[in-house]
Write a protein that holds these residues in place. Structure first.
Motif, mmCIF file in Angstrom:
data_model
loop_
_atom_site.group_PDB
_atom_site.id
_atom_site.type_symbol
_atom_site.label_atom_id
_atom_site.label_comp_id
_atom_site.label_asym_id
_atom_site.label_seq_id
_atom_site.Cartn_x
_atom_site.Cartn_y
_atom_site.Cartn_z
ATOM 1 N N TYR A 73 -16.013 -8.426 -8.814
ATOM 2 C CA TYR A 73 -14.777 -9.215 -8.262
ATOM 3 C C TYR A 73 -14.357 -8.038 -7.581
ATOM 4 C CZ TYR A 73 -15.412 -13.178 -11.251
ATOM 5 O OH TYR A 73 -15.880 -14.325 -12.096
ATOM 6 N N ILE A 74 -13.526 -8.232 -6.578
ATOM 7 C CA ILE A 74 -12.783 -7.248 -5.648
ATOM 8 C C ILE A 74 -11.300 -7.617 -6.179
ATOM 9 C CG2 ILE A 74 -12.143 -6.373 -3.543
ATOM 10 C CD1 ILE A 74 -15.091 -5.902 -4.143
ATOM 11 N N VAL A 75 -10.428 -6.575 -6.600
ATOM 12 C CA VAL A 75 -9.363 -6.746 -6.848
ATOM 13 C C VAL A 75 -8.384 -6.205 -5.922
ATOM 14 C CG1 VAL A 75 -9.612 -6.885 -9.502
ATOM 15 C CG2 VAL A 75 -9.134 -4.688 -8.491
ATOM 16 N N ASP A 76 -7.213 -6.578 -5.726
ATOM 17 C CA ASP A 76 -6.344 -6.130 -4.530
ATOM 18 C C ASP A 76 -5.803 -4.714 -5.015
ATOM 19 O OD1 ASP A 76 -6.566 -8.430 -2.798
ATOM 20 O OD2 ASP A 76 -4.775 -9.239 -3.733
ATOM 21 N N PHE A 77 -5.236 -4.255 -5.853
ATOM 22 C CA PHE A 77 -4.857 -3.062 -6.514
ATOM 23 C C PHE A 77 -5.524 -2.728 -7.795
ATOM 24 C CE2 PHE A 77 -2.174 -4.285 -3.083
ATOM 25 C CZ PHE A 77 -2.199 -3.109 -2.148
ATOM 26 N N GLU B 52 -2.939 -8.391 -7.841
ATOM 27 C CA GLU B 52 -3.212 -9.593 -7.076
ATOM 28 C C GLU B 52 -2.081 -10.102 -6.476
ATOM 29 O OE1 GLU B 52 -6.533 -10.286 -6.391
ATOM 30 O OE2 GLU B 52 -7.109 -8.935 -7.852
ATOM 31 N N LYS C 150 -6.118 2.382 -6.872
ATOM 32 C CA LYS C 150 -7.279 2.319 -5.879
ATOM 33 C C LYS C 150 -6.922 0.948 -5.252
ATOM 34 C CE LYS C 150 -9.220 5.857 -7.227
ATOM 35 N NZ LYS C 150 -9.266 6.932 -6.264
ATOM 36 N N ARG C 151 -7.030 0.507 -4.063
ATOM 37 C CA ARG C 151 -7.305 -0.685 -3.254
ATOM 38 C C ARG C 151 -8.776 -1.102 -2.919
ATOM 39 N NH1 ARG C 151 -6.623 -2.283 2.614
ATOM 40 N NH2 ARG C 151 -5.125 -3.978 2.280
ATOM 41 N N GLN C 152 -8.726 -2.609 -3.155
ATOM 42 C CA GLN C 152 -9.856 -3.152 -3.046
ATOM 43 C C GLN C 152 -11.053 -2.717 -3.863
ATOM 44 O OE1 GLN C 152 -10.343 -6.053 -0.285
ATOM 45 N NE2 GLN C 152 -8.191 -5.923 -1.030
ATOM 46 N N ARG C 153 -10.807 -2.630 -5.149
ATOM 47 C CA ARG C 153 -11.760 -2.301 -5.957
ATOM 48 C C ARG C 153 -12.576 -3.250 -6.594
ATOM 49 N NH1 ARG C 153 -12.865 2.912 -7.333
ATOM 50 N NH2 ARG C 153 -13.261 3.471 -9.640
ATOM 51 N N ALA C 154 -14.008 -2.967 -7.033
ATOM 52 C CA ALA C 154 -14.889 -3.716 -7.441
ATOM 53 C C ALA C 154 -14.723 -3.780 -8.978
ATOM 54 C CB ALA C 154 -16.321 -3.613 -6.828
ATOM 55 N N VAL D 253 0.906 -1.298 -0.154
ATOM 56 C CA VAL D 253 0.091 0.070 0.139
ATOM 57 C C VAL D 253 0.776 1.098 -0.114
ATOM 58 C CG1 VAL D 253 -1.710 1.399 1.318
ATOM 59 C CG2 VAL D 253 -2.061 -1.250 1.068
#
Length: 95
Positions: free
Chosen positions: A21-25, A35, A13-17, A2
């Motif tokens: 799906y929720i991606v890490d960055f 990921e 962006k962190r934890q983006r939908a 981060v």
């Protein structure tokens, strides 16, 4: 990770939908998803799920880079360099 991404020129962006799906960055300008994978991703079910998920993300012209959590812990500099190179490749601008 981060802290590394927070101070970059690109907007991460962190934890983006994305499509359920929720991606890490996620970096919109580079169309890049990062990921960080734990051991659950390397089971038969996890690999199948990730494969489908990657296909969905690629439909949006996104590239997915995957790193093991242990790889980030043991070789953080390499992971950062790989991300920087990919951003440069995809945007044509310095990271």
């Amino acid at each position: 990770m981060v802290r590394f991404l927070r101070y970059r020129q690109e907007n991460w962006k962190r934890q983006r939908a994305i499509d359920g799906y929720i991606v890490d960055f996620f970096c919109y300008s580079a169309r890049l998803v990062i990921e960080l994978d734990g051991s659950q991703h390397y089971t038969e079910e996890g690999e199948e799920y990730d494969s489908i998920r990657t296909e969905v993300l690629e439909r949006y012209q996104l590239e997915v880079m995957r790193f093991l959590n242990s790889e980030v812990d043991r070789n953080f500099d390499y992971v950062c360099l790989a991300i920087e190179e990919k951003v440069r490749e995809r945007t044509g601008s310095p990271f």
